[in-house]
Design a protein around this motif. Sequence first.
Motif, PDB file in Angstrom:
ATOM      1  N   VAL A 110       1.876  20.738   6.073  1.00  0.00           N
ATOM      2  CA  VAL A 110       0.779  20.485   7.111  1.00  0.00           C
ATOM      3  C   VAL A 110       1.446  20.238   7.650  1.00  0.00           C
ATOM      4  O   VAL A 110       1.665  19.128   8.456  1.00  0.00           O
ATOM      5  N   VAL A 111       0.898  20.716   9.247  1.00  0.00           N
ATOM      6  CA  VAL A 111       0.359  20.374  10.257  1.00  0.00           C
ATOM      7  C   VAL A 111      -0.676  20.297  11.151  1.00  0.00           C
ATOM      8  O   VAL A 111      -1.614  20.970  11.299  1.00  0.00           O
ATOM      9  N   ALA A 112      -0.503  19.156  11.892  1.00  0.00           N
ATOM     10  CA  ALA A 112      -2.008  18.499  11.476  1.00  0.00           C
ATOM     11  C   ALA A 112      -1.763  17.598  12.824  1.00  0.00           C
ATOM     12  O   ALA A 112      -0.895  17.628  13.720  1.00  0.00           O
ATOM     13  N   ASP A 113      -3.363  18.038  13.631  1.00  0.00           N
ATOM     14  CA  ASP A 113      -3.288  17.282  15.184  1.00  0.00           C
ATOM     15  C   ASP A 113      -3.081  15.813  15.175  1.00  0.00           C
ATOM     16  O   ASP A 113      -2.674  14.777  16.058  1.00  0.00           O
ATOM     17  N   ASP A 114      -3.299  14.889  14.088  1.00  0.00           N
ATOM     18  CA  ASP A 114      -3.295  13.151  13.862  1.00  0.00           C
ATOM     19  C   ASP A 114      -2.665  13.441  12.724  1.00  0.00           C
ATOM     20  O   ASP A 114      -2.893  12.918  11.760  1.00  0.00           O
ATOM     21  N   PRO A 115      -0.963  13.301  13.061  1.00  0.00           N
ATOM     22  CA  PRO A 115      -0.089  12.627  12.070  1.00  0.00           C
ATOM     23  C   PRO A 115       0.028  11.797  11.107  1.00  0.00           C
ATOM     24  O   PRO A 115      -0.581  11.659   9.624  1.00  0.00           O
ATOM     25  N   VAL A 116      -0.425  10.481  12.140  1.00  0.00           N
ATOM     26  CA  VAL A 116      -0.272   8.858  11.052  1.00  0.00           C
ATOM     27  C   VAL A 116      -1.649   8.954  10.206  1.00  0.00           C
ATOM     28  O   VAL A 116      -2.033   8.781   8.882  1.00  0.00           O
ATOM     29  N   ALA A 117      -3.069   9.650  10.582  1.00  0.00           N
ATOM     30  CA  ALA A 117      -4.643   9.947  10.113  1.00  0.00           C
ATOM     31  C   ALA A 117      -3.892  10.566   8.799  1.00  0.00           C
ATOM     32  O   ALA A 117      -4.998  10.571   7.743  1.00  0.00           O
ATOM     33  N   ALA A 118      -2.969  11.458   9.541  1.00  0.00           N
ATOM     34  CA  ALA A 118      -4.178  12.837   8.315  1.00  0.00           C
ATOM     35  C   ALA A 118      -2.360  12.391   7.179  1.00  0.00           C
ATOM     36  O   ALA A 118      -2.610  12.847   5.553  1.00  0.00           O
ATOM     37  N   ALA A 119      -1.301  11.215   6.882  1.00  0.00           N
ATOM     38  CA  ALA A 119      -0.662  10.508   5.976  1.00  0.00           C
ATOM     39  C   ALA A 119      -0.923  10.029   5.165  1.00  0.00           C
ATOM     40  O   ALA A 119      -1.362  10.224   3.909  1.00  0.00           O
ATOM     41  N   ALA A 120      -1.669   8.782   5.569  1.00  0.00           N
ATOM     42  CA  ALA A 120      -3.174   8.383   5.108  1.00  0.00           C
ATOM     43  C   ALA A 120      -4.211   8.849   4.103  1.00  0.00           C
ATOM     44  O   ALA A 120      -3.889   7.965   2.852  1.00  0.00           O
ATOM     45  N   ALA A 121      -4.307   9.527   4.773  1.00  0.00           N
ATOM     46  CA  ALA A 121      -6.274  11.087   4.168  1.00  0.00           C
ATOM     47  C   ALA A 121      -5.147  11.156   3.031  1.00  0.00           C
ATOM     48  O   ALA A 121      -5.788  11.361   2.128  1.00  0.00           O
ATOM     49  N   THR A 122      -3.714  11.620   2.894  1.00  0.00           N
ATOM     50  CA  THR A 122      -3.087  12.806   1.862  1.00  0.00           C
ATOM     51  C   THR A 122      -1.813  11.815   0.802  1.00  0.00           C
ATOM     52  O   THR A 122      -0.885  12.141  -0.050  1.00  0.00           O
ATOM     53  N   ALA A 123      -1.910  10.187   0.844  1.00  0.00           N
ATOM     54  CA  ALA A 123      -1.322   9.662   0.191  1.00  0.00           C
ATOM     55  C   ALA A 123      -1.329   9.657  -1.007  1.00  0.00           C
ATOM     56  O   ALA A 123      -0.376   9.557  -1.764  1.00  0.00           O
ATOM     57  N   ALA A 124      -2.206   9.821  -1.731  1.00  0.00           N
ATOM     58  CA  ALA A 124      -2.085  10.594  -3.183  1.00  0.00           C
ATOM     59  C   ALA A 124      -1.841  11.533  -3.270  1.00  0.00           C
ATOM     60  O   ALA A 124      -1.026  11.393  -4.944  1.00  0.00           O
ATOM     61  N   TRP A 125      -1.365  12.386  -2.669  1.00  0.00           N
ATOM     62  CA  TRP A 125      -0.236  13.748  -3.001  1.00  0.00           C
ATOM     63  C   TRP A 125       0.616  12.660  -2.544  1.00  0.00           C
ATOM     64  O   TRP A 125       1.838  14.186  -2.955  1.00  0.00           O
ATOM     65  N   ASP A 126       1.488  11.992  -1.758  1.00  0.00           N
ATOM     66  CA  ASP A 126       2.794  12.009  -1.336  1.00  0.00           C
ATOM     67  C   ASP A 126       3.815  11.332  -2.894  1.00  0.00           C
ATOM     68  O   ASP A 126       3.822  10.392  -3.456  1.00  0.00           O
ATOM     69  N   ARG A 127       4.134  12.285  -3.726  1.00  0.00           N
ATOM     70  CA  ARG A 127       4.566  12.870  -5.024  1.00  0.00           C
ATOM     71  C   ARG A 127       6.111  12.939  -4.441  1.00  0.00           C
ATOM     72  O   ARG A 127       6.857  14.156  -4.490  1.00  0.00           O
TER      73      ARG A 127
END
Length: 127
Positions: A110-127
Amino acid sequence: MYDVTVEPGDGRGALASVGETLGAAGVSVEGGGVFTVGGRPVAHLLFRDGEAACSALRAAGIPVTGCREVLTRRLDQERPGQLGAITRALADAGVTVEVLYSDHDHRLVVVADDPVAAAAATAAWDR
């Protein structure tokens, strides 16, 4: 990991030149895709070393129009609805997805406009 945006031109062999240039420089493509935008090919390619990829391509005269750090997440491939769930989480966090594709290791890139918010919002998929 880095998403490098390349506009190889629309002549036959243009994309082959991209691959040959990267191969000659010892730079491995980790994922990506090529899409037609406004009638012209645009490649989004994934690299561990974005600067090495950009340097090799630019030295060969191949237009590089972007190099951005990406977010990678692993979806549960056995569970339908994962793409909807992760993109809903991003949307609900106010994140705009600019580019989305898979890499060679079955991760969502994912390339997102707000990488910090994107990382926080998708933490459940950080495996």
